[in-house]
Design a protein around this motif. Structure first.
Motif, PDB file in Angstrom:
ATOM      1  N   GLN A 181       0.668  -1.343   0.084  1.00 10.88           N
ATOM      2  CA  GLN A 181      -0.124  -0.097   0.176  1.00 10.88           C
ATOM      3  C   GLN A 181       0.883   1.263   0.144  1.00 10.88           C
ATOM      4  OE1 GLN A 181      -3.623   0.132   2.739  1.00 10.88           O
ATOM      5  NE2 GLN A 181      -3.262  -2.026   3.003  1.00 10.88           N
ATOM      6  N   PHE A 182       0.526   2.163  -0.839  1.00  9.68           N
ATOM      7  CA  PHE A 182       1.232   3.298  -0.916  1.00  9.68           C
ATOM      8  C   PHE A 182       0.033   4.795  -0.596  1.00  9.68           C
ATOM      9  CE2 PHE A 182       3.300   0.576  -3.945  1.00  9.68           C
ATOM     10  CZ  PHE A 182       4.597   0.497  -3.333  1.00  9.68           C
ATOM     11  N   PHE A 183       0.851   5.547   0.344  1.00  7.45           N
ATOM     12  CA  PHE A 183      -0.108   6.807   0.858  1.00  7.45           C
ATOM     13  C   PHE A 183       0.627   7.934   0.311  1.00  7.45           C
ATOM     14  CE2 PHE A 183      -0.792   3.218   3.410  1.00  7.45           C
ATOM     15  CZ  PHE A 183      -2.085   3.206   3.913  1.00  7.45           C
ATOM     16  N   VAL A 184       0.107   8.934  -0.517  1.00  9.14           N
ATOM     17  CA  VAL A 184       0.676  10.246  -0.883  1.00  9.14           C
ATOM     18  C   VAL A 184      -0.265  11.281  -0.567  1.00  9.14           C
ATOM     19  CG1 VAL A 184       1.395  11.368  -2.873  1.00  9.14           C
ATOM     20  CG2 VAL A 184       1.676   9.056  -2.931  1.00  9.14           C
ATOM     21  N   THR A 185       0.187  12.423   0.261  1.00 12.36           N
ATOM     22  CA  THR A 185      -0.820  13.207   0.691  1.00 12.36           C
ATOM     23  C   THR A 185       0.086  14.634   1.160  1.00 12.36           C
ATOM     24  OG1 THR A 185      -2.764  13.734   2.420  1.00 12.36           O
ATOM     25  CG2 THR A 185      -0.609  12.381   3.177  1.00 12.36           C
ATOM     26  N   VAL A 199       4.932  12.378   2.122  1.00 13.47           N
ATOM     27  CA  VAL A 199       3.888  13.383   2.778  1.00 13.47           C
ATOM     28  C   VAL A 199       4.657  14.924   2.596  1.00 13.47           C
ATOM     29  CG1 VAL A 199       2.802  14.237   4.623  1.00 13.47           C
ATOM     30  CG2 VAL A 199       3.023  11.711   4.567  1.00 13.47           C
ATOM     31  N   GLU A 200       4.107  15.759   1.818  1.00 10.85           N
ATOM     32  CA  GLU A 200       4.663  17.049   1.930  1.00 10.85           C
ATOM     33  C   GLU A 200       3.879  17.886   2.717  1.00 10.85           C
ATOM     34  OE1 GLU A 200       4.022  18.342  -2.278  1.00 10.85           O
ATOM     35  OE2 GLU A 200       2.095  18.888  -1.775  1.00 10.85           O
ATOM     36  N   VAL A 201       4.808  18.695   3.387  1.00  9.32           N
ATOM     37  CA  VAL A 201       4.375  19.608   4.493  1.00  9.32           C
ATOM     38  C   VAL A 201       5.157  20.970   4.371  1.00  9.32           C
ATOM     39  CG1 VAL A 201       3.896  17.925   6.424  1.00  9.32           C
ATOM     40  CG2 VAL A 201       6.223  18.750   6.039  1.00  9.32           C
ATOM     41  N   THR A 216       2.189  14.726  -7.293  1.00  6.47           N
ATOM     42  CA  THR A 216       2.359  13.683  -8.555  1.00  6.47           C
ATOM     43  C   THR A 216       3.826  13.189  -8.568  1.00  6.47           C
ATOM     44  OG1 THR A 216       0.411  14.606  -9.373  1.00  6.47           O
ATOM     45  CG2 THR A 216       1.519  13.385 -11.004  1.00  6.47           C
ATOM     46  N   GLU A 217       4.760  13.960  -8.443  1.00  9.56           N
ATOM     47  CA  GLU A 217       6.189  13.923  -8.765  1.00  9.56           C
ATOM     48  C   GLU A 217       6.578  12.604  -7.741  1.00  9.56           C
ATOM     49  OE1 GLU A 217      10.317  15.727  -7.630  1.00  9.56           O
ATOM     50  OE2 GLU A 217       8.706  17.117  -8.217  1.00  9.56           O
ATOM     51  N   ALA A 218       6.119  12.619  -6.588  1.00 12.77           N
ATOM     52  CA  ALA A 218       6.337  11.587  -5.326  1.00 12.77           C
ATOM     53  C   ALA A 218       5.704  10.544  -5.905  1.00 12.77           C
ATOM     54  CB  ALA A 218       6.081  11.974  -4.226  1.00 12.77           C
ATOM     55  N   LEU A 219       4.449  10.513  -6.247  1.00 14.00           N
ATOM     56  CA  LEU A 219       3.686   9.344  -6.869  1.00 14.00           C
ATOM     57  C   LEU A 219       4.437   8.707  -7.918  1.00 14.00           C
ATOM     58  CD1 LEU A 219       0.842   7.808  -6.445  1.00 14.00           C
ATOM     59  CD2 LEU A 219       0.114   9.580  -8.050  1.00 14.00           C
ATOM     60  N   ARG A 220       5.192   9.157  -8.835  1.00 16.67           N
ATOM     61  CA  ARG A 220       5.771   8.624  -9.820  1.00 16.67           C
ATOM     62  C   ARG A 220       6.886   7.783  -9.552  1.00 16.67           C
ATOM     63  NH1 ARG A 220       4.423   9.927 -15.064  1.00 16.67           N
ATOM     64  NH2 ARG A 220       2.923  11.497 -15.459  1.00 16.67           N
ATOM     65  N   THR A 221       7.475   8.116  -8.151  1.00 17.01           N
ATOM     66  CA  THR A 221       8.829   7.620  -7.615  1.00 17.01           C
ATOM     67  C   THR A 221       8.302   6.346  -7.093  1.00 17.01           C
ATOM     68  OG1 THR A 221       8.848   8.717  -5.711  1.00 17.01           O
ATOM     69  CG2 THR A 221       9.844   9.756  -7.608  1.00 17.01           C
ATOM     70  N   GLY A 250      -6.717  20.364  -7.445  1.00 11.18           N
ATOM     71  CA  GLY A 250      -6.012  20.916  -8.398  1.00 11.18           C
ATOM     72  C   GLY A 250      -4.806  19.976  -8.671  1.00 11.18           C
ATOM     73  N   GLU A 251      -3.937  19.758  -7.990  1.00 15.63           N
ATOM     74  CA  GLU A 251      -2.768  18.735  -8.223  1.00 15.63           C
ATOM     75  C   GLU A 251      -3.224  17.440  -8.301  1.00 15.63           C
ATOM     76  OE1 GLU A 251       0.969  17.373  -8.385  1.00 15.63           O
ATOM     77  OE2 GLU A 251       0.317  19.146  -8.661  1.00 15.63           O
ATOM     78  N   LEU A 252      -4.299  17.032  -7.723  1.00 16.20           N
ATOM     79  CA  LEU A 252      -4.773  15.436  -7.841  1.00 16.20           C
ATOM     80  C   LEU A 252      -5.363  15.298  -9.144  1.00 16.20           C
ATOM     81  CD1 LEU A 252      -3.898  15.478  -5.062  1.00 16.20           C
ATOM     82  CD2 LEU A 252      -6.241  14.732  -4.223  1.00 16.20           C
ATOM     83  N   ARG A 253      -5.820  16.342 -10.039  1.00  9.54           N
ATOM     84  CA  ARG A 253      -6.177  15.732 -11.311  1.00  9.54           C
ATOM     85  C   ARG A 253      -5.029  14.992 -12.153  1.00  9.54           C
ATOM     86  NH1 ARG A 253      -9.294  21.045 -14.104  1.00  9.54           N
ATOM     87  NH2 ARG A 253     -11.042  21.007 -12.386  1.00  9.54           N
ATOM     88  N   GLU A 254      -3.845  15.676 -11.948  1.00 11.04           N
ATOM     89  CA  GLU A 254      -2.717  15.056 -12.547  1.00 11.04           C
ATOM     90  C   GLU A 254      -2.264  13.781 -11.879  1.00 11.04           C
ATOM     91  OE1 GLU A 254       0.128  14.585 -15.355  1.00 11.04           O
ATOM     92  OE2 GLU A 254      -1.375  16.008 -15.335  1.00 11.04           O
TER      93      GLU A 254
END
Length: 290
Positions: free
Chosen positions: A132-136, A161-163, A195-200, A216-220
């Motif tokens: 499982q992968f979590f990106v937020t 996770v970006e903060v 999205t950049e993190a998701l791709r890695t 908006g970011e989550l569209r990509e």
């Protein structure tokens, strides 16, 4: 539809410079029941600018009817904790110096009230998920923390996770989750790296991916999973928790003529496939500059 629950503030504490935890209790929560799903959320009705809560009356079909003059704001928030024995409910709110919900959270005092309905959860990994992968971003931290607590020991689980600042990180140790912190990105302070993190991430066809953050970011991000990776719908969940410059976006949306608004809403009636409906809806929003 059940009536709204009137929740009374019992206490509030600052978790990080960017997040407050408000604990609710009181007789108004006697009928509240958790789904048990880690990312369950409720739509919170906050008091008006005068500090008075004027919750709507809810029809049997779920339509809200606000009292005349009510200026309550409504926003979705994760149920961080529900204690069935005490009836307490914790909700963690991001605070960033602007926005009425965040301002309310920073000033919340014992005895203040909000209202919210029954919760709904979205996280639903297939039973055969290999990892499982979590990106937020920061808005997804309350859900991520609860989801991490519920992970089965031994499961391979990685989060990105970006903060806005290193001080906004929360302690996720003691769970099976491996966390990659992305500092100083997204969260309204800099371009997002979700999205950049998701791709890695080492995603495979048997993975389950949970993504939450700025709409908006989550569209990509969704486009990557659905159209580039061609992940089946049951293998991912992409959830827009907030929208950058929301007031401006709402002004443009509400400025559309009735015909355009009707055609936009009608997109959902063209298919029973929720993901295809989302494709069509987002395509139409993009055409309208939204």
């Amino acid at each position: 539809m059940a009536d709204l629950h009137i929740a009374e503030v019992k206490r509030s504490v600052r978790l990080t410079p960017g997040m407050m935890r408000v604990t609710f209790a009181g007789e108004g929560l006697a009928a509240f029941h958790t789904t048990g799903i880690g990312d369950e959320y409720v739509r919170v009705h906050f008091p008006g600018e005068d500090g008075v809560l004027r919750p709507p009356r809810v029809d049997s079909d779920g339509t809200w009817h606000y009292p005349e003059g009510a200026d309550s704001i409504v926003a979705p928030y994760t149920i961080r904790r529900h204690d069935a024995q005490t009836g307490e409910v914790d909700i963690d709110l991001v605070v960033h110096g602007h926005g009425r919900a965040g301002a309310w959270a920073e000033q919340a005092s014992r005895g203040d009230h909000v209202a919210f309905g029954d919760p709904r959860g979205l996280y639903e990994p297939p039973t055969d998920a290999s990892d499982q992968f979590f990106v937020t971003d920061a808005t997804g931290l309350p859900a991520l923390a609860r989801l991490a607590e519920q992970l089965t020991t031994g499961v391979r689980a990685i989060a990105a996770v970006e903060v806005a600042d290193a001080s906004h990180r929360i302690d996720l140790s003691g769970t099976p989750l491996q966390v990659r912190w992305i500092i100083g990105r997204g969260n309204g302070v800099a371009p997002s790296a979700l999205t950049e993190a998701l791709r890695t991430l080492p995603i495979t066809e048997t993975s389950y991916i949970w993504v939450a953050g700025e709409a908006g970011e989550l569209r990509e991000a969704r486009r990557y999973l659905r159209h580039e990776r061609r992940m089946p719908a049951e293998r991912y969940k992409v959830i827009g928790y907030w929208r950058d410059r929301q007031e401006e976006w709402l002004d443009r949306y509400e400025g559309l003529d009735e015909g355009t608004l009707a055609s936009l809403r009608a997109v959902w009636d063209t298919t029973d496939d929720e993901e295809l409906g989302r494709d069509l809806y987002e395509e139409r929003l993009a055409q309208l500059g939204l």
